[in-house]
Design an enzyme around this catalytic site. Structure first.
Site, short mmCIF file in Angstrom:
data_model
loop_
_atom_site.label_atom_id
_atom_site.label_comp_id
_atom_site.label_asym_id
_atom_site.label_seq_id
_atom_site.Cartn_x
_atom_site.Cartn_y
_atom_site.Cartn_z
N SER A 164 16.36 -4.75 -9.57
CA SER A 164 15.91 -5.96 -10.25
C SER A 164 15.78 -7.10 -9.24
CB SER A 164 16.88 -6.33 -11.38
OG SER A 164 18.22 -6.28 -10.92
N GLU B 271 15.70 -11.42 -8.76
CA GLU B 271 16.08 -12.70 -9.38
C GLU B 271 15.26 -13.86 -8.80
OE1 GLU B 271 20.30 -13.40 -9.88
OE2 GLU B 271 20.05 -15.49 -9.26
N ASP C 98 28.50 -23.54 -13.31
CA ASP C 98 29.39 -24.49 -12.65
C ASP C 98 29.02 -25.88 -13.11
OD1 ASP C 98 31.02 -22.84 -10.94
OD2 ASP C 98 29.18 -22.43 -9.82
N PHE D 2 25.45 -22.19 1.30
CA PHE D 2 25.57 -21.55 -0.01
C PHE D 2 26.79 -20.62 -0.07
CE2 PHE D 2 23.73 -18.72 -3.43
CZ PHE D 2 23.97 -19.65 -4.42
N HIS E 129 20.27 -5.56 -6.95
CA HIS E 129 19.66 -6.76 -7.57
C HIS E 129 19.39 -7.73 -6.42
CE1 HIS E 129 19.11 -9.94 -10.66
NE2 HIS E 129 19.78 -10.73 -9.85
P1 FAD Z 1 33.52 -16.44 -15.64
O1 FAD Z 1 33.37 -14.99 -15.77
O2 FAD Z 1 33.78 -17.24 -16.86
O3 FAD Z 1 34.68 -16.69 -14.57
C1 FAD Z 1 34.86 -17.93 -13.91
C2 FAD Z 1 36.25 -18.00 -13.31
O4 FAD Z 1 37.19 -18.18 -14.34
C3 FAD Z 1 36.70 -16.73 -12.57
O5 FAD Z 1 37.53 -17.11 -11.52
C4 FAD Z 1 37.47 -15.98 -13.63
O6 FAD Z 1 38.40 -15.06 -13.07
C5 FAD Z 1 38.14 -17.11 -14.37
N1 FAD Z 1 38.39 -16.84 -15.79
C6 FAD Z 1 37.59 -16.22 -16.66
N2 FAD Z 1 38.14 -16.21 -17.88
C7 FAD Z 1 39.32 -16.86 -17.79
C8 FAD Z 1 40.35 -17.19 -18.72
N3 FAD Z 1 40.27 -16.84 -20.01
N4 FAD Z 1 41.41 -17.89 -18.27
C9 FAD Z 1 41.51 -18.26 -16.96
N5 FAD Z 1 40.57 -17.95 -16.04
C10 FAD Z 1 39.49 -17.27 -16.45
N6 FAD Z 1 25.24 -20.08 -11.88
C11 FAD Z 1 24.40 -20.90 -12.54
O7 FAD Z 1 24.72 -22.08 -12.72
N7 FAD Z 1 23.19 -20.45 -13.02
C12 FAD Z 1 22.80 -19.15 -12.88
O8 FAD Z 1 21.73 -18.77 -13.34
C13 FAD Z 1 23.67 -18.27 -12.19
N8 FAD Z 1 23.35 -16.97 -12.03
C14 FAD Z 1 24.24 -16.12 -11.44
C15 FAD Z 1 23.93 -14.76 -11.36
C16 FAD Z 1 24.83 -13.87 -10.77
C17 FAD Z 1 24.47 -12.41 -10.71
C18 FAD Z 1 26.04 -14.34 -10.23
C19 FAD Z 1 27.00 -13.40 -9.56
C20 FAD Z 1 26.36 -15.69 -10.32
C21 FAD Z 1 25.48 -16.59 -10.92
N9 FAD Z 1 25.78 -17.95 -11.06
C22 FAD Z 1 24.91 -18.78 -11.70
C23 FAD Z 1 27.03 -18.50 -10.52
C24 FAD Z 1 28.15 -18.52 -11.58
O9 FAD Z 1 27.77 -19.32 -12.67
C25 FAD Z 1 29.39 -19.07 -10.92
O10 FAD Z 1 29.90 -18.15 -10.00
C26 FAD Z 1 30.47 -19.55 -11.87
O11 FAD Z 1 31.44 -20.28 -11.11
C27 FAD Z 1 31.20 -18.44 -12.59
O12 FAD Z 1 30.43 -17.88 -13.54
P2 FAD Z 1 30.92 -16.54 -14.30
O13 FAD Z 1 29.96 -16.25 -15.34
O14 FAD Z 1 31.24 -15.49 -13.31
O15 FAD Z 1 32.28 -17.11 -14.92
#
Ligand code: FAD
Length: 285
Positions: A16, A18, A109, A216, A266
């Site tokens: 895929s 992005e 974020d 980055f 990806h």
């Molecule tokens: P989560 O899975 O919610 O985790 C975030 C942090 O919180 C982790 O350290 C996790 O261990 C911790 N955590 C989770 N649940 C809990 C809980 N219940 N209690 C305490 N701690 C917890 N960012 C963007 O803004 N836009 C995008 O389109 C985007 N696309 C991305 C695509 C990919 C493939 C990747 C890998 C990252 C992308 N990001 C994007 C970056 C991402 O949003 C950031 O890395 C963000 O900081 C974490 O997102 P997440 O969904 O992994 O968060």
């Protein structure tokens, strides 16, 4: 660890591409040209990022609907950001009605410079919300971090909270980019050990520019191994050699990952076709 075949090898391979969400009409037009060039190698799907705090909500939606209308499979990225839940529910309905059946669910974020008053919900909460709103309509992708998310207190908690996203209903995952294949293989086995049974596809960042890669990587917690950094430093004023070196390194990385059983790749295309297509060609995909 890389010499044995990982437990991920049982999944079919998916490739895929992005895109970063376009912020101007010009960027949208450029994205469409890049998509058309990349479509020639028939990826499983494209995805389009979602700006933190909903900042690219309209740009993401426009790009996603355009890609879908052009006949390519597409997965919008999505996070709650600062939006109320009903806005996200509407967006999901729009996507479903357009025939889109895959989303990438993220926490996102908080963008710097904002008040931070918006809801920064964990991705697991968004996965739960998507399932509540749309049942099994969407194939849900989530993010994974072989080199540990910067906010994670430990390797163990990182894996625990990753599993929470899978338990909430995620179907597969895409990783943050990395340049250490061993980190990926150890991570997927740690996930398997706690009962995670979904494909975890490595995210691949082509190397084309030293300064932006360092900037980055420092933000997102991706490690640039010292030997790679030293070579890139040496090529800072020689973009041709830098790109050739970067292509070589990333081709090797991809080959190690595929040989070790990674269920596809990806590519973070940076909205350019050439770096990704060069890797594609080198890998004989
Ligand atoms: P989560 O899975 O919610 O985790 C975030 C942090 O919180 C982790 O350290 C996790 O261990 C911790 N955590 C989770 N649940 C809990 C809980 N219940 N209690 C305490 N701690 C917890 N960012 C963007 O803004 N836009 C995008 O389109 C985007 N696309 C991305 C695509 C990919 C493939 C990747 C890998 C990252 C992308 N990001 C994007 C970056 C991402 O949003 C950031 O890395 C963000 O900081 C974490 O997102 P997440 O969904 O992994 O968060």
């Amino acid at each position: 660890m890389t010499s044995s075949i990982s437990s991920q090898a049982r999944f079919p391979r998916h490739f895929s591409f992005e895109f970063a969400a376009p912020k101007t009409d010009e960027a949208l037009a450029k994205l469409e040209k890049t998509r058309a060039r990349l479509q020639a190698v028939n990826p499983h799907f494209f995805s389009v990022t979602y700006g933190a705090g909903g900042s690219t909500r309209d740009g993401t939606r426009q790009a996603v609907l355009g890609i879908q209308a052009a006949g390519s499979a597409v997965a919008p990225h999505l996070s709650f950001g600062g939006d109320p839940s009903d806005k996200i529910a509407d967006l999901l309905q729009d996507y479903a009605q357009a025939g889109i059946n895959r989303v990438v669910a993220l926490r996102g974020d908080i963008p710097s410079g904002t008040s931070g008053s918006g809801k920064l919900a964990y991705a697991s909460e968004l996965v739960t919300f998507i399932r509540e709103q749309t049942g099994d309509h969407f194939h849900i992708e989530v993010a994974a971090y072989p080199e540990v998310h910067p906010d994670s207190a430990s390797v163990e908690s990182d894996v625990t909270y990753f599993k929470a996203k899978v338990d909430a209903g995620a179907n597969s995952a895409i990783t943050q980019y990395f340049y250490n294949a061993g980190a990926y293989f150890r991570y997927v086995e740690a996930c398997a050990a706690v009962g995670v049974q979904i494909p975890i596809v490595p995210g691949i960042m082509p190397i084309t520019n030293f300064a932006s890669l360092v900037r980055f990587s420092d933000t997102c917690g991706a490690d640039i191994p010292r030997w790679i950094r030293k070579h890139l430093e040496a090529y800072q004023n020689d973009p041709v050699s830098l790109k050739a070196f970067g292509e070589d390194v990333v081709t090797d990385l991809c080959q190690q990952l595929l040989d070790g059983g990674a269920p596809g790749l990806h590519f973070y295309t940076m909205n350019q076709s050439v770096p990704t297509l060069n890797l594609w060609r080198n890998l004989g995909l």
